[in-house]
Design a protein around this motif. Structure first.
Motif, PDB file in Angstrom:
ATOM      1  N   PHE A  32      19.004   7.316  -4.751  1.00  0.00           N
ATOM      2  CA  PHE A  32      17.851   7.931  -4.080  1.00  0.00           C
ATOM      3  C   PHE A  32      16.552   7.492  -4.748  1.00  0.00           C
ATOM      4  O   PHE A  32      15.561   7.180  -4.070  1.00  0.00           O
ATOM      5  CB  PHE A  32      17.957   9.459  -4.095  1.00  0.00           C
ATOM      6  N   LEU A  33      16.536   7.469  -6.076  1.00  0.00           N
ATOM      7  CA  LEU A  33      15.325   7.076  -6.801  1.00  0.00           C
ATOM      8  C   LEU A  33      14.989   5.596  -6.577  1.00  0.00           C
ATOM      9  O   LEU A  33      13.822   5.245  -6.364  1.00  0.00           O
ATOM     10  CB  LEU A  33      15.475   7.379  -8.290  1.00  0.00           C
ATOM     11  N   ILE A  34      15.999   4.729  -6.609  1.00  0.00           N
ATOM     12  CA  ILE A  34      15.764   3.301  -6.412  1.00  0.00           C
ATOM     13  C   ILE A  34      15.248   3.034  -4.998  1.00  0.00           C
ATOM     14  O   ILE A  34      14.292   2.267  -4.809  1.00  0.00           O
ATOM     15  CB  ILE A  34      17.048   2.498  -6.704  1.00  0.00           C
ATOM     16  N   ALA A  35      15.875   3.664  -4.000  1.00  0.00           N
ATOM     17  CA  ALA A  35      15.415   3.476  -2.612  1.00  0.00           C
ATOM     18  C   ALA A  35      13.994   4.003  -2.438  1.00  0.00           C
ATOM     19  O   ALA A  35      13.174   3.367  -1.762  1.00  0.00           O
ATOM     20  CB  ALA A  35      16.364   4.184  -1.650  1.00  0.00           C
ATOM     21  N   VAL A  40       8.018   2.962  -2.035  1.00  0.00           N
ATOM     22  CA  VAL A  40       6.684   3.033  -2.645  1.00  0.00           C
ATOM     23  C   VAL A  40       6.106   1.626  -2.807  1.00  0.00           C
ATOM     24  O   VAL A  40       4.936   1.385  -2.486  1.00  0.00           O
ATOM     25  CB  VAL A  40       6.734   3.777  -3.999  1.00  0.00           C
ATOM     26  N   VAL A  41       6.923   0.685  -3.272  1.00  0.00           N
ATOM     27  CA  VAL A  41       6.455  -0.691  -3.459  1.00  0.00           C
ATOM     28  C   VAL A  41       6.026  -1.300  -2.131  1.00  0.00           C
ATOM     29  O   VAL A  41       4.960  -1.917  -2.032  1.00  0.00           O
ATOM     30  CB  VAL A  41       7.548  -1.553  -4.140  1.00  0.00           C
ATOM     31  N   SER A  43       5.110   0.310   0.499  1.00  0.00           N
ATOM     32  CA  SER A  43       3.932   1.056   0.970  1.00  0.00           C
ATOM     33  C   SER A  43       2.655   0.492   0.353  1.00  0.00           C
ATOM     34  O   SER A  43       1.618   0.411   1.027  1.00  0.00           O
ATOM     35  CB  SER A  43       4.055   2.539   0.636  1.00  0.00           C
ATOM     36  N   GLU A  44       2.732   0.111  -0.914  1.00  0.00           N
ATOM     37  CA  GLU A  44       1.573  -0.517  -1.557  1.00  0.00           C
ATOM     38  C   GLU A  44       1.219  -1.829  -0.861  1.00  0.00           C
ATOM     39  O   GLU A  44       0.044  -2.128  -0.656  1.00  0.00           O
ATOM     40  CB  GLU A  44       1.858  -0.767  -3.037  1.00  0.00           C
ATOM     41  N   LYS A  45       2.238  -2.600  -0.478  1.00  0.00           N
ATOM     42  CA  LYS A  45       1.987  -3.864   0.221  1.00  0.00           C
ATOM     43  C   LYS A  45       1.412  -3.618   1.610  1.00  0.00           C
ATOM     44  O   LYS A  45       0.558  -4.378   2.077  1.00  0.00           O
ATOM     45  CB  LYS A  45       3.257  -4.696   0.277  1.00  0.00           C
ATOM     46  N   VAL A  46       1.870  -2.563   2.275  1.00  0.00           N
ATOM     47  CA  VAL A  46       1.303  -2.216   3.578  1.00  0.00           C
ATOM     48  C   VAL A  46      -0.164  -1.829   3.419  1.00  0.00           C
ATOM     49  O   VAL A  46      -1.026  -2.252   4.201  1.00  0.00           O
ATOM     50  CB  VAL A  46       2.106  -1.072   4.247  1.00  0.00           C
ATOM     51  N   TYR A  47      -0.454  -1.057   2.404  1.00  0.00           N
ATOM     52  CA  TYR A  47      -1.846  -0.682   2.127  1.00  0.00           C
ATOM     53  C   TYR A  47      -2.693  -1.933   1.887  1.00  0.00           C
ATOM     54  O   TYR A  47      -3.794  -2.072   2.439  1.00  0.00           O
ATOM     55  CB  TYR A  47      -1.912   0.257   0.917  1.00  0.00           C
ATOM     56  N   MET A  48      -2.157  -2.853   1.082  1.00  0.00           N
ATOM     57  CA  MET A  48      -2.890  -4.093   0.794  1.00  0.00           C
ATOM     58  C   MET A  48      -3.035  -4.957   2.045  1.00  0.00           C
ATOM     59  O   MET A  48      -4.032  -5.655   2.212  1.00  0.00           O
ATOM     60  CB  MET A  48      -2.192  -4.889  -0.311  1.00  0.00           C
ATOM     61  N   GLU A  61       8.793  -9.579   8.499  1.00  0.00           N
ATOM     62  CA  GLU A  61      10.181  -9.739   8.073  1.00  0.00           C
ATOM     63  C   GLU A  61      10.415  -9.088   6.710  1.00  0.00           C
ATOM     64  O   GLU A  61      11.431  -8.421   6.492  1.00  0.00           O
ATOM     65  CB  GLU A  61      10.574 -11.219   8.016  1.00  0.00           C
ATOM     66  N   LEU A  62       9.454  -9.275   5.794  1.00  0.00           N
ATOM     67  CA  LEU A  62       9.539  -8.662   4.477  1.00  0.00           C
ATOM     68  C   LEU A  62       9.564  -7.134   4.585  1.00  0.00           C
ATOM     69  O   LEU A  62      10.383  -6.463   3.945  1.00  0.00           O
ATOM     70  CB  LEU A  62       8.355  -9.108   3.611  1.00  0.00           C
ATOM     71  N   LEU A  63       8.703  -6.591   5.414  1.00  0.00           N
ATOM     72  CA  LEU A  63       8.620  -5.147   5.615  1.00  0.00           C
ATOM     73  C   LEU A  63       9.930  -4.597   6.176  1.00  0.00           C
ATOM     74  O   LEU A  63      10.487  -3.625   5.651  1.00  0.00           O
ATOM     75  CB  LEU A  63       7.450  -4.823   6.555  1.00  0.00           C
TER      76      LEU A  63
END
Length: 171
Positions: A32-35, A40-41, A43-48, A61-63
């Motif tokens: 659960f923590l890893i997923a 979160v990672v 989500s940061e890329k989506v924000y960027m 494709e990455l998303l």
């Protein structure tokens, strides 16, 4: 006298199953923590992507790959959680601290119930894993596309028949 001691010892040996419960829960929490970290990672890329000028060519494709990977990990974590609850209730003790008696998703009263619940989630894990692998395949011929369509049809049939009562011995 010897029979009483042996039976008492045999009955207490069921408590070794607590190891499966403990390590199953540790595995479930870890997944659960890893997923969640993966989400979160991404989500940061989506924000960027929207606010920081991050524009890779394969962003979609990455998303999709990262989200499907996280869903896959979440489902495996659920398998571990159901397994831990089931083993605990079958071998150790029934869990008494249920607030809502209507919620029976983790209530397991027999080994067959545990197998049924785990089987359904494992099928979903396999489907998500299949979907994740299909995303990475380059299709170079019409026959490969037919194989993909046939695979999807087989998965749909498996899901359909998984919910049919006649497979469980009922009519």
């Amino acid at each position: 006298m010897l029979e009483v001691i042996f039976e008492g010892t045999l009955w207490k040996c069921r408590l070794i199953a607590i190891l499966a419960v403990i390590f199953g829960l540790i595995g479930s929490i870890s997944l659960f923590l890893i997923a969640s970290y993966d989400i979160v990672v991404i989500s940061e890329k989506v924000y960027m992507f929207f606010f920081g000028g991050y524009r890779p060519l394969n962003f979609h494709e990455l998303l999709i790959e990262k989200i499907i990977g996280a869903v896959h990990l979440y489902l495996v974590a659920v398998v571990m959680l159901i397994f831990s609850f089931g083993i605990y209730e079958l071998f150790i003790s029934e869990i008494d601290d249920r607030k809502d008696e209507e919620s029976k998703i983790l209530a397991i009263h027999s080994l067959d119930e545990l197998k049924d619940k785990l089987g359904k989630v494992v099928i979903m894990v396999l489907i998500i894993g299949f979907f994740k692998r299909v995303m990475d395949i380059d299709y170079s011929s019409p026959m490969e596309m037919m194989y993909l369509a046939g695979s999807i049809l087989m998965l749909a049939l498996a899901l359909h028949f998984m919910h049919k009562p006649f497979l469980k011995g009922q009519r």
